[in-house]
Design an enzyme around this catalytic site. Structure first.
Site, PDB file in Angstrom:
ATOM      1  N   ASN A  46       0.879  -1.184   0.232  1.00 31.73           N
ATOM      2  CA  ASN A  46      -0.223   0.138   0.048  1.00 31.73           C
ATOM      3  C   ASN A  46       1.046   1.040   0.249  1.00 31.73           C
ATOM      4  O   ASN A  46       2.358   1.181   0.596  1.00 31.73           O
ATOM      5  CB  ASN A  46      -1.148  -0.263   1.469  1.00 31.73           C
ATOM      6  CG  ASN A  46      -0.562  -0.104   2.398  1.00 31.73           C
ATOM      7  OD1 ASN A  46       0.542  -1.117   2.439  1.00 31.73           O
ATOM      8  ND2 ASN A  46      -0.867  -0.061   3.983  1.00 31.73           N
ATOM      9  N   GLU A  48       0.118   4.918   1.060  1.00 34.88           N
ATOM     10  CA  GLU A  48      -0.646   6.367   1.352  1.00 34.88           C
ATOM     11  C   GLU A  48      -0.301   7.516   0.846  1.00 34.88           C
ATOM     12  O   GLU A  48       1.237   7.784   0.522  1.00 34.88           O
ATOM     13  CB  GLU A  48      -0.769   5.837   2.569  1.00 34.88           C
ATOM     14  CG  GLU A  48      -1.342   4.563   3.076  1.00 34.88           C
ATOM     15  CD  GLU A  48      -1.307   4.431   4.529  1.00 34.88           C
ATOM     16  OE1 GLU A  48      -1.312   5.341   5.308  1.00 34.88           O
ATOM     17  OE2 GLU A  48      -2.416   3.952   4.711  1.00 34.88           O
ATOM     18  N   GLU A  59      -3.410  -4.994  -3.342  1.00 30.07           N
ATOM     19  CA  GLU A  59      -3.712  -5.382  -4.306  1.00 30.07           C
ATOM     20  C   GLU A  59      -3.456  -4.911  -5.406  1.00 30.07           C
ATOM     21  O   GLU A  59      -2.997  -5.796  -6.499  1.00 30.07           O
ATOM     22  CB  GLU A  59      -5.156  -6.318  -3.411  1.00 30.07           C
ATOM     23  CG  GLU A  59      -5.010  -6.701  -2.544  1.00 30.07           C
ATOM     24  CD  GLU A  59      -5.111  -5.881  -1.214  1.00 30.07           C
ATOM     25  OE1 GLU A  59      -4.605  -5.005  -1.012  1.00 30.07           O
ATOM     26  OE2 GLU A  59      -5.779  -6.388  -0.944  1.00 30.07           O
ATOM     27  N   CYS A  93     -10.498  -3.812  -4.075  1.00 29.24           N
ATOM     28  CA  CYS A  93      -9.422  -4.556  -4.479  1.00 29.24           C
ATOM     29  C   CYS A  93     -10.031  -5.855  -4.969  1.00 29.24           C
ATOM     30  O   CYS A  93      -9.825  -6.555  -6.382  1.00 29.24           O
ATOM     31  CB  CYS A  93      -8.523  -5.345  -3.309  1.00 29.24           C
ATOM     32  SG  CYS A  93      -7.546  -3.143  -3.548  1.00 29.24           S
TER      33      CYS A  93
HETATM   34  N1  THU Z   1      -4.545  -1.517   2.271  1.00 29.91           N
HETATM   35  C1  THU Z   1      -4.794  -2.557   1.225  1.00 29.91           C
HETATM   36  O1  THU Z   1      -4.287  -2.042   1.196  1.00 29.91           O
HETATM   37  N2  THU Z   1      -5.659  -3.595   0.765  1.00 29.91           N
HETATM   38  C2  THU Z   1      -6.867  -3.421   1.274  1.00 29.91           C
HETATM   39  O2  THU Z   1      -7.632  -4.133   0.271  1.00 29.91           O
HETATM   40  C3  THU Z   1      -7.087  -3.284   2.016  1.00 29.91           C
HETATM   41  C4  THU Z   1      -6.431  -1.441   2.859  1.00 29.91           C
HETATM   42  C5  THU Z   1      -5.028  -0.556   3.346  1.00 29.91           C
HETATM   43  C6  THU Z   1      -4.530   0.764   2.372  1.00 29.91           C
HETATM   44  C7  THU Z   1      -4.332   2.158   3.817  1.00 29.91           C
HETATM   45  O3  THU Z   1      -3.191   2.706   3.436  1.00 29.91           O
HETATM   46  C8  THU Z   1      -4.152   1.061   4.471  1.00 29.91           C
HETATM   47  O4  THU Z   1      -4.628  -0.350   4.324  1.00 29.91           O
HETATM   48  C9  THU Z   1      -5.711   1.047   5.700  1.00 29.91           C
HETATM   49  O5  THU Z   1      -6.791   1.427   4.856  1.00 29.91           O
END
Ligand code: THU
Length: 142
Positions: A46, A48, A59, A93
């Site tokens: 992820n 941010e 994902e 996702c």
């Molecule tokens: N996040 C993911 O990377 N994948 C998911 O399927 C759920 C959420 C990340 C997004 C954000 O950076 C953090 O988790 C909290 O929501």
């Protein structure tokens, strides 16, 4: 490569990819490893942003890497989190993955070694796809 070996490898790669997560706001790190039908594996984490809404999930990072490298069919994805039970993919996702491989194997793992194996079709049944767009086009009136 044997399927079991591949799945173990995929889990390990997702756990490794998680270490690259850029998650200074949520502190919730996620890693993903996506197995293409020809055996190629694409990882993602992820990423941010201070403008929270433009965050990209692990994902979807993996999907974007794979698709931009010419891969559109996938066998499995491993997703690694620190959640217990292991965290599943979010709705966006699920829809992104279903675009390419609605019957994908999904392996959820966490940093304690807990595991859950499921299918995208189970997590996200009755998904929206191009067939709906096509049938609407056929039924469209001027
Ligand atoms: N996040 C993911 O990377 N994948 C998911 O399927 C759920 C959420 C990340 C997004 C954000 O950076 C953090 O988790 C909290 O929501």
């Amino acid at each position: 490569m044997k399927k079991t070996t591949t799945m173990k490898e995929l889990e390990k790669l997702a756990v490794e990819a998680r270490k690259m997560a850029y998650a200074p706001y949520s502190k919730y790190k996620v890693g993903a490893a996506l197995l293409a039908d020809d055996g190629n594996i694409y990882t993602g984490c992820n990423v941010e942003n201070s403008s929270y809404g433009i965050t990209i999930c692990a994902e979807r990072t993996a999907v974007a890497k794979a698709v931009s490298d010419g891969h559109r069919k996938f066998k499995a994805i491993a997703v690694a989190t620190a959640s217990s039970p292991p965290g599943p993919p979010c709705g966006i996702c699920r829809q992104t993955l279903a675009e390419f491989s609605p019957d994908l194997d999904v392996i959820l793992v966490n940093t304690r070694g807990e595991k859950r194996r499921t299918k995208l079709s189970k997590l996200y049944p009755d998904h929206f796809d191009a067939r709906h767009l096509e049938s609407a086009k056929r039924g469209r009136r001027k």
